[in-house]
Design a protein around this motif. Structure first.
Motif, PDB file in Angstrom:
ATOM      1  N   UNK A   1      47.806  33.725  48.774  1.00 23.70           N
ATOM      2  CA  UNK A   1      46.744  34.289  47.917  1.00 23.70           C
ATOM      3  C   UNK A   1      45.450  34.516  48.693  1.00 23.70           C
TER       4      UNK A   1
ATOM      5  N   UNK B   1      46.051  37.547  50.850  1.00 25.04           N
ATOM      6  CA  UNK B   1      46.029  38.781  50.045  1.00 25.04           C
ATOM      7  C   UNK B   1      44.591  39.143  49.668  1.00 25.04           C
ATOM      8  N   UNK B   2      43.795  38.117  49.374  1.00 25.35           N
ATOM      9  CA  UNK B   2      42.394  38.359  49.001  1.00 25.35           C
ATOM     10  C   UNK B   2      41.605  38.916  50.183  1.00 25.35           C
TER      11      UNK B   2
ATOM     12  N   UNK C   1      42.613  42.509  50.555  1.00 26.14           N
ATOM     13  CA  UNK C   1      42.051  43.316  49.465  1.00 26.14           C
ATOM     14  C   UNK C   1      40.545  43.531  49.663  1.00 26.14           C
TER      15      UNK C   1
ATOM     16  N   UNK D   1      39.880  46.235  52.086  1.00 19.89           N
ATOM     17  CA  UNK D   1      40.042  47.550  51.453  1.00 19.89           C
ATOM     18  C   UNK D   1      38.846  47.859  50.552  1.00 19.89           C
ATOM     19  N   UNK D   2      38.441  46.825  49.803  1.00 20.99           N
ATOM     20  CA  UNK D   2      37.366  46.999  48.833  1.00 20.99           C
ATOM     21  C   UNK D   2      36.042  47.330  49.528  1.00 20.99           C
TER      22      UNK D   2
ATOM     23  N   UNK E   1      28.804  40.329  41.013  1.00 21.95           N
ATOM     24  CA  UNK E   1      29.364  41.613  40.549  1.00 21.95           C
ATOM     25  C   UNK E   1      30.440  41.406  39.491  1.00 21.95           C
ATOM     26  N   UNK E   2      31.318  40.428  39.696  1.00 20.01           N
ATOM     27  CA  UNK E   2      32.439  40.211  38.763  1.00 20.01           C
ATOM     28  C   UNK E   2      31.952  39.794  37.381  1.00 20.01           C
TER      29      UNK E   2
ATOM     30  N   UNK F   1      44.650  34.088  40.096  1.00 19.24           N
ATOM     31  CA  UNK F   1      44.243  33.327  41.281  1.00 19.24           C
ATOM     32  C   UNK F   1      43.192  32.309  40.836  1.00 19.24           C
ATOM     33  N   UNK F   2      43.139  31.180  41.534  1.00 21.30           N
ATOM     34  CA  UNK F   2      42.115  30.193  41.178  1.00 21.30           C
ATOM     35  C   UNK F   2      40.782  30.607  41.794  1.00 21.30           C
TER      36      UNK F   2
ATOM     37  N   UNK G   1      40.572  29.643  45.631  1.00 20.22           N
ATOM     38  CA  UNK G   1      41.254  30.529  46.584  1.00 20.22           C
ATOM     39  C   UNK G   1      40.540  31.875  46.689  1.00 20.22           C
ATOM     40  N   UNK G   2      40.074  32.358  45.570  1.00 20.38           N
ATOM     41  CA  UNK G   2      39.358  33.634  45.576  1.00 20.38           C
ATOM     42  C   UNK G   2      38.085  33.507  46.420  1.00 20.38           C
TER      43      UNK G   2
ATOM     44  N   UNK H   1      37.467  35.548  49.874  1.00 23.89           N
ATOM     45  CA  UNK H   1      36.343  36.489  49.935  1.00 23.89           C
ATOM     46  C   UNK H   1      35.355  36.099  51.033  1.00 23.89           C
TER      47      UNK H   1
END
Lengths: 297, 350
Positions: A26, A29-30, A33, A36-37, A104-105, A118-119, A122-123, A127
């Motif tokens: 995870x 993957x973050x 991502x 990309x973001x 932002x979120x 995701x927790x 981990x996020x 990040x």
């Protein structure tokens, strides 16, 4: 042990193994991502690095054009690119990558879809890793441009540039942590950017000035911006006397003139002081940011 | 819980959530069975999202437990095992909002990886789920260019991407136009027919009643009704005869009891609940009966024979599921109104 309806027990060890593997997947993957973001941000930050380099280069060219002699040593030339503008460059890059990391979120409600996929832990880790790497990438771009121009001008690349780059990367972590901390509880990205810039450019600078004019001999290890000095000082070598006494007013104002009232100006933290100070700053701010993020609804 | 109830895939036991003095969800107990659509219906602020968040462990219950079936057994959901237990569930909690400059492909790849979906199969799975909602042509378009309905569909798809057996969808049709709502309903039915179990919340009665096998009506944090659609519809289709007396009696409870004794034998209602109610807001008595013409005539005859000075009565009104829902969710507010009016009603001289 996990209790099932039928009273069966599942090994906690098995859960840990599965959990750790999943954490790595995870977080990975973050990170991907986030790359990309932040694709557009990468281009912008590289552009900012190039802009700061070009601005400093123009200053050097103008100075030399007006008869100011260029530094004789390559390290001194490098150090001339590491003044206040470099600290500002680090702050801009940190704000660019750190300001929206959490705020932002909540502002745009984009976090609704992330949980419980995701927790928060981990996020946050994923990040932070991604954004720190991207921030350091911008610093590296600046150093590459600098290294090329030094190599062309002096025909050599001082090895101390790597030490300086290391300190710049470490300082970037601390500044990014400060911005992330603000992002963890503020609602809007723009507020985080404004507050971070105010904090670094106004509060820290004013505190430094106050310490100076009061003649305090306390080393300002609690001021984050103080640590940026080691980035340039590590190029030429950390001086033995890390502070100077300066006049506070009059024509003789500045280092070396001690007529009238004087203040203490600290040049740079020691290596151990900087390492410990930056580590404490980064760890405590990131921990606080994570705690705030976890508690945030 | 009996062991043979193996079709229960999620069980909520005395689920309660308090925020300080405020109780958002109060003692919810219910089971969700494999292959059915359960609709959690309630007005805004009833506790739907809080319930969903407790199932997803985004909120920890103050009291109560969530049990989820894993490898054939129901397991208690805890912080320690939530990773493995929740992997089998797809969640859509609150409004789906996406990063505008990202594409469905990027977003869904990320979500599928987070949920541990086999990497090699992710591209094919993304194409499959986007085709399911008619968004195949938009796979590489930025989400910022999508309409609200398309984003909502993408939200549902994001809950589906790892092919879970169980879906928890919080208000998936909110804010959509009728066409988009119909598409979402069709999609949910398609998912049900493919074997998925769906736990759906909404404040829109029609959206829930059209597709749900069972409906739980929640109000002020409590489940006030939980039954199959057939039973709820049967329960809602009672008729009410409204009568007005010349004077409002001083002892309303006594009059209610007298009326109850007179009309109960002819009401055709077998359950033990009261069939006569006094409505303080209209100052009328309401008699619940089965709606048959024969019973209606008999009730009116008996009332005229009695010493009740009836001055007005209404044509019986047949309730709908909507009436039942409105009655149930208005109960708290009406209860307060009744208390208030009871104090205001003047004592009549008989």
């Amino acid at each position: 042990m996990t209790v099932t309806q039928d009273g069966n027990l599942q090994s906690r060890f098995e859960q840990h193994v599965v959990g750790h593997r999943k954490s790595l997947v995870q977080v990975g993957a973050t990170v991907k991502f986030e790359f990309q973001r932040n694709l557009m941000n990468i281009l912008i930050s590289v552009g900012i690095a190039a802009l700061f380099y070009v601005m400093n280069l123009i200053i050097q060219i103008v100075k030399e054009g007006r008869g100011v002699e260029a530094p004789t040593e390559a390290v001194e030339y490098l150090a001339s690119y590491m003044g206040m503008t470099f600290g500002f460059f680090i702050l801009i890059i940190a704000a660019q990558y750190g300001a929206n990391i959490i705020a932002y979120d909540y502002d745009k409600q984009t976090g609704n879809l992330l949980f419980p996929k995701i927790t928060k832990g981990r996020l946050f880790v994923g990040r932070m890793i991604a954004r720190y790497l991207l921030s350091v990438l911008a610093v590296i771009v600046y150093y590459i441009a600098l290294g090329i121009s030094v190599a062309i001008k002096y025909g050599e690349l001082p090895t101390s540039i790597w030490t300086s780059l290391g300190w710049a990367a470490f300082y970037m972590l601390a500044v990014l942590s400060l911005v992330v901390f603000f992002s963890s509880f503020m609602k809007k990205t723009s507020t985080v950017i404004v507050f971070s810039i105010l904090m670094v450019l106004i509060v820290f600078q004013l505190t430094t000035t106050i310490l100076h004019i009061t003649g305090s001999e306390i080393e300002p290890l609690f001021i984050l911006t103080y640590y940026s000095n080691i980035i340039s000082e590590s190029l030429t070598g950390i001086p033995v006397d890390r502070f100077v006494e300066t006049a506070l007013s009059g024509p003789g104002m500045g280092p070396g003139s001690v007529d009238g009232p004087t203040g203490m100006a600290w040049i740079t933290p020691s290596i151990s002081g900087a390492a410990i100070g930056l580590a404490i700053y980064s760890i405590s701010l990131l921990t606080a940011a994570y705690v705030m993020f976890r508690r945030r609804q | 819980m009996p062991k043979d109830e193996t079709d229960i895939i999620i069980s909520l036991r005395n689920l309660t959530k308090r925020f300080g003095d405020f109780t958002a969800v109060n003692d919810i107990t219910m089971d969700v069975r494999r292959g059915e659509i359960i609709g959690l219906l309630g007005p805004n602020g009833a506790g739907k999202t809080t319930t969903m968040k407790m199932i997803s462990r985004l909120l920890k219950p103050t009291v109560g437990e969530v049990w989820i079936r894993e490898n054939g057994e129901l397991e208690l959901l805890t912080n320690r095992n939530k990773d493995s237990l929740l992997d089998k569930i797809g969640f859509l909690i609150e409004n789906p909002t996406f990063y505008d400059h990202m594409t469905p492909k990027q977003i869904l790849t990320y979500f599928a990886t987070l949920k541990g979906y086999t990497r090699k199969k992710i591209p094919a799975r993304i194409e499959e789920v986007l085709a399911m909602v008619g968004l195949s042509a938009w796979i590489n378009k930025k989400v910022g260019t999508f309409s609200k309905g398309m984003k909502q569909k993408l939200g549902i798809v994001s809950a589906l991407i790892h092919d879970p057996d169980f879906l928890v969808l919080d208000e998936p049709q909110t804010g959509l136009d009728p066409k988009a709502r119909r598409e979402i309903r069709a999609l949910l039915l398609k998912l049900k027919h493919s074997g998925k179990t769906i736990f759906l919340s909404s404040h829109l009665l029609y959206e829930v009643s059209e597709i749900s096998d069972r409906i739980a009506i929640i109000n002020l944090g409590q489940i006030v009704a939980y039954n199959t659609m057939e039973n709820l519809e049967a329960e809602s289709k009672d008729s009410r005869l409204v009568i007005q007396l010349e004077t409002i009696p001083s002892d309303i409870e006594q009059k209610k009891a007298q009326l109850e004794a007179i009309v109960r034998p002819y009401a055709g209602v077998n359950n033990g609940s009261n069939i006569v109610e006094f409505r303080y807001e209209t100052r009328t008595f309401e008699i619940r009966f089965d709606g048959s013409i024969k019973n209606q005539k008999t009730i009116l005859k008996e009332l005229t024979k009695s010493d009740f000075d009836v001055i007005n009565f209404s044509v019986p009104r047949t309730n709908s599921l909507e009436d039942l829902y409105i009655n149930l969710v208005s109960e708290g507010a009406i209860g307060k109104l009744e208390d208030q009016m009871q104090e205001e009603v003047p004592v009549a001289m008989e």
